[in-house]
Design a protein around this motif. Sequence first.
Motif, PDB file in Angstrom:
ATOM      1  N   ASP A 139       0.799  -1.223   0.000  1.00 21.78           N
ATOM      2  CA  ASP A 139       0.000   0.000   0.000  1.00 21.78           C
ATOM      3  C   ASP A 139       0.833   1.275   0.000  1.00 21.78           C
ATOM      4  O   ASP A 139       0.291   2.370  -0.087  1.00 21.78           O
ATOM      5  CB  ASP A 139      -0.934   0.011   1.217  1.00 21.78           C
ATOM      6  CG  ASP A 139      -1.961  -1.101   1.162  1.00 21.78           C
ATOM      7  OD1 ASP A 139      -2.450  -1.394   0.058  1.00 21.78           O
ATOM      8  OD2 ASP A 139      -2.258  -1.683   2.221  1.00 21.78           O
ATOM      9  N   ASN A 140       2.152   1.142   0.125  1.00 16.80           N
ATOM     10  CA  ASN A 140       3.018   2.322   0.148  1.00 16.80           C
ATOM     11  C   ASN A 140       4.208   2.066  -0.768  1.00 16.80           C
ATOM     12  O   ASN A 140       5.203   1.459  -0.376  1.00 16.80           O
ATOM     13  CB  ASN A 140       3.502   2.621   1.567  1.00 16.80           C
ATOM     14  CG  ASN A 140       4.399   3.852   1.621  1.00 16.80           C
ATOM     15  OD1 ASN A 140       4.529   4.590   0.643  1.00 16.80           O
ATOM     16  ND2 ASN A 140       5.021   4.086   2.765  1.00 16.80           N
ATOM     17  N   ARG A 141       4.090   2.544  -1.992  1.00 21.39           N
ATOM     18  CA  ARG A 141       5.153   2.317  -2.970  1.00 21.39           C
ATOM     19  C   ARG A 141       6.017   3.551  -3.170  1.00 21.39           C
ATOM     20  O   ARG A 141       6.795   3.640  -4.121  1.00 21.39           O
ATOM     21  CB  ARG A 141       4.547   1.897  -4.329  1.00 21.39           C
ATOM     22  CG  ARG A 141       3.553   0.745  -4.262  1.00 21.39           C
ATOM     23  CD  ARG A 141       4.076  -0.483  -3.520  1.00 21.39           C
ATOM     24  NE  ARG A 141       5.342  -0.940  -4.046  1.00 21.39           N
ATOM     25  CZ  ARG A 141       6.385  -1.227  -3.260  1.00 21.39           C
ATOM     26  NH1 ARG A 141       6.304  -1.081  -1.949  1.00 21.39           N
ATOM     27  NH2 ARG A 141       7.507  -1.631  -3.793  1.00 21.39           N
ATOM     28  N   GLY A 142       5.897   4.515  -2.252  1.00 21.70           N
ATOM     29  CA  GLY A 142       6.646   5.757  -2.407  1.00 21.70           C
ATOM     30  C   GLY A 142       8.117   5.645  -2.075  1.00 21.70           C
ATOM     31  O   GLY A 142       8.895   6.544  -2.385  1.00 21.70           O
ATOM     32  N   ALA A 143       8.502   4.541  -1.418  1.00 29.56           N
ATOM     33  CA  ALA A 143       9.893   4.393  -0.996  1.00 29.56           C
ATOM     34  C   ALA A 143      10.616   3.345  -1.820  1.00 29.56           C
ATOM     35  O   ALA A 143      11.513   2.650  -1.338  1.00 29.56           O
ATOM     36  CB  ALA A 143       9.945   4.038   0.482  1.00 29.56           C
ATOM     37  N   LEU A 144      10.237   3.237  -3.071  1.00 31.11           N
ATOM     38  CA  LEU A 144      10.803   2.233  -3.956  1.00 31.11           C
ATOM     39  C   LEU A 144      12.314   2.340  -4.062  1.00 31.11           C
ATOM     40  O   LEU A 144      13.019   1.327  -4.186  1.00 31.11           O
ATOM     41  CB  LEU A 144      10.167   2.371  -5.344  1.00 31.11           C
ATOM     42  CG  LEU A 144      10.638   1.405  -6.430  1.00 31.11           C
ATOM     43  CD1 LEU A 144      10.313  -0.028  -6.060  1.00 31.11           C
ATOM     44  CD2 LEU A 144      10.004   1.778  -7.778  1.00 31.11           C
TER      45      LEU A 144
END
Length: 500
Positions: free
Chosen positions: A82-87
Amino acid sequence: MKRYTLILIAGLLVASCDSLIDVQPQSDISTETFFRTPAQVDQAILGAYGYLQTLYSGTAWNGAFVMLEMRSDNTTYQFNVDNRGALHAEQIDEFREQSENVVLQFFWQTSYQGIYQTNVVLDRIEAVDYGNNTSLKDQHLGEAKFLRAFNYFNLVRLFGGVPLKLHEIKTPSEVYAEGRASVDEVYAQILSDVQDAVQKLPWTYPAEQAGRATKGAALMLLAEVHMTRQNFSEARAALEQIVNAGIYELLPDYAEVFNPANKNHRESIFEIQYSNNYEGEEANWIFLFAPFNSGCALMQGPCQGARVYAWNIPTRDMLDAYEPGDLRKDVSIGWYEDPSNVQYDVAIGDSIPYVKKFAWPFNALNRTNENWPVYRYAETLLLLAEALNEEGRTAEAEPYLNAVRARAGLSPLTGLSQEEFRQAVWHEQRVELAFENKRWFQLLRTGRALDVMRAHGEQMRQISERMARENAYQIEPYRLLYPIPLREVILNNLEQNPGY
């Protein structure tokens, strides 16, 4: 301590807050009017320490731990669909990063900000009137050179040859690099700086100035440089000075090494200072390292609406590295138990391990109080044991290794061959210094990074269907260096590292 800001060089350099000593708030001060007194030089040096605060804590997902610990076989991360901002942090863990990776840019930029701050000090200090207080001037010179050497040492190990900036930036055109210096040139400058720092820095400071670089810190940096360059006799000489000084000792209780109520203790040689008494100077490790679905369950203080990110999750290989009865394991690693954890590939049954070493009680909302250990006496003893063994003096090395093992509740090792001792001391360094940003550098300097990480990658693909499907951890030799950040390649016309 109180925050302060120095506006330097048209905003190119901004001194961060620090928690070493009280300073009065100042703002909008130019270099033309500021560097006139020793007290002003002192404030500028504190700003250089402040960049280390920034570098090691980072923001939500770009602190130094990503590039120095998650890169290794010690830790990984809990995948959050649910949190792909820290790829970009995930890519570094799985050896997928490319030059546009913002974690790399953060590390590079913050390191150079610290370097530029020390350059300003070193270029301006000769015009400052110290009167008869030559010892204070030497201290300031030593601190600035230690910090510059420390930052360059990180950069050269991670990126290879880098731009060598040694003077204040006074005009926009001077911001741009004139290419990359060679690895040997960078190391020559590091050695020059740190050797001077060793001569100029004191062994100790008054209690209210704890946290500044000391002669012991400079000797540890010097020794680590020599160990990295395979100069074992030179490393041993520096480490023996620390041992013979009689200032440092192992604390009897391993847990007390990391207790924020016990900062800057007898085992500490250099630690980055944080404080939850002032907003912006706090630590945040448990919020970064706790499983993201744990919320505030693992927090030992006021916690409300905080984000938890699940970085630096101990790997199964790390869990298995501890010998039976090793007292350090329960100090270093905790467990979050919840039936829902079975869905995560980092879980073992219903439990997810997390780094407990930096999880302590705190009294400010969402702000913790731990310092970050950079050099401590246990590492001195283990590096000295390694250096002696590499010189063929294995029997002399045993007491230093066994002193560290004894505190951990482990039996001594005796009668080992040189190769057996080599493996034993490397293993001891791993578990003693676990989660302190040491493992990746250790793998690099000992020449084991490629083999160890390929084996680790295979293990991770077996554990995780997702990683197997995505074919993670495809590790080629060129990936032992990070790519030069794309922004720096474009703006400074730098040659990129091969393979990227």
